[in-house]
Design a protein around this motif. Structure first.
Motif, mmCIF file in Angstrom:
data_model
loop_
_atom_site.group_PDB
_atom_site.id
_atom_site.type_symbol
_atom_site.label_atom_id
_atom_site.label_comp_id
_atom_site.label_asym_id
_atom_site.label_seq_id
_atom_site.Cartn_x
_atom_site.Cartn_y
_atom_site.Cartn_z
ATOM 1 N N ALA A 198 42.668 27.224 50.737
ATOM 2 C CA ALA A 198 42.241 26.160 49.826
ATOM 3 C C ALA A 198 40.731 26.095 49.696
ATOM 4 O O ALA A 198 40.208 25.715 48.649
ATOM 5 C CB ALA A 198 42.785 24.821 50.317
ATOM 6 N N ASP A 199 39.982 26.457 50.747
ATOM 7 C CA ASP A 199 38.534 26.350 50.698
ATOM 8 C C ASP A 199 37.863 27.574 50.101
ATOM 9 O O ASP A 199 36.635 27.604 49.956
ATOM 10 C CB ASP A 199 37.981 26.096 52.105
ATOM 11 N N ASN A 200 38.611 28.618 49.756
ATOM 12 C CA ASN A 200 38.026 29.810 49.142
ATOM 13 C C ASN A 200 39.000 30.420 48.140
ATOM 14 O O ASN A 200 39.321 31.598 48.193
ATOM 15 C CB ASN A 200 37.665 30.840 50.219
ATOM 16 N N SER A 201 39.484 29.617 47.237
ATOM 17 C CA SER A 201 40.442 30.082 46.230
ATOM 18 C C SER A 201 39.724 30.773 45.082
ATOM 19 O O SER A 201 38.511 30.627 44.886
ATOM 20 C CB SER A 201 41.251 28.897 45.696
ATOM 21 N N ILE A 202 40.465 31.536 44.321
ATOM 22 C CA ILE A 202 39.916 32.241 43.162
ATOM 23 C C ILE A 202 39.699 31.240 42.030
ATOM 24 O O ILE A 202 40.599 30.492 41.663
ATOM 25 C CB ILE A 202 40.871 33.358 42.717
ATOM 26 N N VAL A 203 38.482 31.218 41.486
ATOM 27 C CA VAL A 203 38.148 30.275 40.414
ATOM 28 C C VAL A 203 37.879 30.976 39.090
ATOM 29 O O VAL A 203 37.855 30.323 38.042
ATOM 30 C CB VAL A 203 36.922 29.422 40.800
ATOM 31 N N GLY A 204 37.676 32.285 39.113
ATOM 32 C CA GLY A 204 37.390 33.012 37.877
ATOM 33 C C GLY A 204 38.028 34.380 37.875
ATOM 34 O O GLY A 204 38.090 35.062 38.909
ATOM 35 N N LEU A 205 38.522 34.793 36.707
ATOM 36 C CA LEU A 205 39.144 36.111 36.540
ATOM 37 C C LEU A 205 38.835 36.628 35.150
ATOM 38 O O LEU A 205 38.939 35.884 34.169
ATOM 39 C CB LEU A 205 40.661 36.019 36.738
ATOM 40 N N HIS A 206 38.427 37.889 35.084
ATOM 41 C CA HIS A 206 38.199 38.538 33.790
ATOM 42 C C HIS A 206 38.753 39.945 33.842
ATOM 43 O O HIS A 206 38.415 40.737 34.734
ATOM 44 C CB HIS A 206 36.717 38.580 33.445
ATOM 45 N N LEU A 207 39.621 40.260 32.886
ATOM 46 C CA LEU A 207 40.193 41.594 32.737
ATOM 47 C C LEU A 207 39.407 42.320 31.650
ATOM 48 O O LEU A 207 39.343 41.853 30.515
ATOM 49 C CB LEU A 207 41.671 41.482 32.369
ATOM 50 N N PHE A 208 38.792 43.434 32.008
ATOM 51 C CA PHE A 208 37.901 44.133 31.080
ATOM 52 C C PHE A 208 38.709 44.838 29.990
ATOM 53 O O PHE A 208 39.712 45.499 30.276
ATOM 54 C CB PHE A 208 37.032 45.139 31.832
ATOM 55 N N LYS A 209 38.226 44.701 28.761
ATOM 56 C CA LYS A 209 38.871 45.358 27.630
ATOM 57 C C LYS A 209 38.459 46.812 27.515
ATOM 58 O O LYS A 209 39.282 47.690 27.282
ATOM 59 C CB LYS A 209 38.520 44.622 26.332
ATOM 60 N N GLY A 210 37.170 47.074 27.630
ATOM 61 C CA GLY A 210 36.672 48.435 27.489
ATOM 62 C C GLY A 210 36.828 49.218 28.773
ATOM 63 O O GLY A 210 36.952 48.665 29.875
ATOM 64 N N GLU A 211 36.802 50.536 28.630
ATOM 65 C CA GLU A 211 36.919 51.420 29.788
ATOM 66 C C GLU A 211 35.558 51.544 30.462
ATOM 67 O O GLU A 211 34.567 51.884 29.837
ATOM 68 C CB GLU A 211 37.426 52.807 29.354
ATOM 69 N N ARG A 212 35.528 51.241 31.747
ATOM 70 C CA ARG A 212 34.302 51.357 32.505
ATOM 71 C C ARG A 212 34.266 52.686 33.245
ATOM 72 O O ARG A 212 35.185 53.500 33.155
ATOM 73 C CB ARG A 212 34.187 50.188 33.490
ATOM 74 N N LEU A 213 33.201 52.901 33.985
ATOM 75 C CA LEU A 213 33.022 54.167 34.685
ATOM 76 C C LEU A 213 34.147 54.402 35.679
ATOM 77 O O LEU A 213 34.431 53.554 36.519
ATOM 78 C CB LEU A 213 31.667 54.172 35.416
ATOM 79 N N GLY A 214 34.809 55.553 35.550
ATOM 80 C CA GLY A 214 35.883 55.907 36.471
ATOM 81 C C GLY A 214 37.246 55.406 36.055
ATOM 82 O O GLY A 214 38.217 55.639 36.747
#
Length: 415
Positions: A102-118
């Motif tokens: 509870a004291d360190n929960s995930i607050v943000g998430l982003h799934l990248f649209k473009g292909e990154r390195l690798g």
């Protein structure tokens, strides 16, 4: 059946929205746009479980191979198919402080649209951030089979704050920069390619009474798609602030909105209109260039608003929150188009704007079968027409023969 509410309006246009609640359910709401039909829940994915509460969600909205990222309370990140809800990959974010707690929960998430390195076509990249400021860039290799949902992953971790608690994060349209802010944490911007901080805000000065407002950011969003230097942030002290990192470290424009904390901020595609929702259910639109109120949306929500999203193509926005309603609004008239009761407290909502094009596409095998069926039907119709024409011509010949016999008999009688 979910309760729906409609008002006298031009009708809800065809759309598809996905909602996420505190019991971990993903509900698909669709409106066909026929005869002012209200949106309906067409699918529900998952089983109700409080430990699988959805804390953040991100959608790669595209026509081919769309992806949906879901961050759960247990610390797991699932990559789903927004078309049918199948799990493409499932990973756990590594942390020394246990991000599922509870004291360190995930607050943000982003799934990248473009292909990154690798990255490749069968992989994806995602960015997460916990309340303790642990940012995590994860490369996920998705499995080929749907049964084997655990994909290979590599992670890069760094801290975005030394103290305080992160409450909001956002990635710009080019997916090169991300902002983070929260309670006791000034908004700061990071270069995702270098994992380095490039800018940090400065606390506003004391007011005329000498009162200093402590730092407490609750929501934020980038203002323009083409420019990462301008962003809008909402605070717990019901303030809305516009920052321009190329101008100064303090807000360029700042104004108050009602008397409760700002809980959700969303930008319009025009680059200067923003939509704000607060803890008492008020929803309004502002011109951020001047801080002028454009108008309040009619039909007050009965609970705190937790998410606002603008449709990328249609002039509508969707809002959801603790009153368990998904509401669709017209941005021009600010009228409520429809509302759907979804039973649980809602944390987030996203629009799937490409669903209509995917439905319109027909697989090539189905097209071939349709064409063969159509040709067979046409052939049957032609055969039936030929038979009918032959029978019709035969009946005509019989009638002419009978008429000729009758004419001969009549001539004999006359003679």
């Amino acid at each position: 059946m979910p309760r729906t509410t409609t008002v006298e309006s031009s009708g809800c246009p065809p759309l598809r929205a996905l909602t996420f609640d505190i019991l971990g359910l993903v509900k698909v709401v669709e409106a066909k746009g026929e005869q002012k039909e209200a949106p309906k829940v067409v699918e529900t994915w998952g089983e109700p479980d409080a430990s699988r509460c959805v804390l953040a969600a991100s959608l790669v909205d595209r026509e081919f191979d769309p992806l949906l990222g879901v961050a759960r309370k247990s610390g797991k990140i699932e990559v789903l198919s927004p078309v049918n809800g199948d799990v493409r990959a499932s990973i756990s974010i590594e942390s020394q402080n246990h991000p599922g707690s509870a004291d360190n929960s995930i607050v943000g998430l982003h799934l990248f649209k473009g292909e990154r390195l690798g990255s490749s076509s069968r992989s994806c990249n995602l960015l997460t951030c916990t309340s303790k400021g642990q940012a995590n860039m994860t490369y996920v290799k998705m499995s080929k089979s749907l049964e084997d949902s655990g994909g290979e992953s590599t992670q890069t971790m760094w801290n975005v704050c030394g103290s305080g608690s992160i409450l909001c994060s956002k990635v710009d349209a080019d997916e090169s920069y991300a902002l983070f802010g929260g309670k006791g944490v000034e908004v700061n911007i990071w270069d995702l390619n270098q994992c380095a901080k490039v800018w940090s805000a400065k606390s506003p000065a004391k007011n005329n009474l000498g009162i200093f407002t402590p730092t407490w950011f609750t929501s934020a969003t980038f203002l323009c798609k083409d420019d990462h230097r301008k962003f809008v942030a909402g605070t717990n002290s019901h303030q809305v602030r516009l920052y321009d990192i190329s101008a100064q470290r303090r807000p360029v424009v700042s104004f108050d909105f009602r008397e409760t904390p700002i809980k959700a901020v969303a930008e319009d595609v025009d680059g200067h209109t923003i939509y704000i929702g607060n803890g008492s259910g008020d929803l309004a639109s502002f011109d951020i260039r001047t801080g002028q109120l454009l108008g309040s949306f009619l039909g007050k929500c009965s609970g705190s608003i937790r998410s606002i999203v603008k449709h990328p193509e249609l002039p509508v926005i969707a809002s959801c929150g603790l009153d368990s309603y998904l509401r669709i609004w017209d941005v021009k008239s600010r009228q409520l188009l429809s509302a759907v009761f979804l039973k649980q407290h809602l944390n987030s909502v996203v629009f799937d704007s490409k669903f209509s094009t995917r439905e319109a596409q027909v697989p090539p095998q189905q097209q071939d079968t349709d064409e063969t069926l159509q040709t067979e039907e046409e052939e049957e119709k032609t055969v039936k027409r030929k038979k009918a024409s032959k029978e019709h011509s035969g009946s005509k010949k019989l009638k002419t023969k009978k008429k000729s016999k009758r004419s001969k008999g009549d001539s004999n009688d006359i003679a």
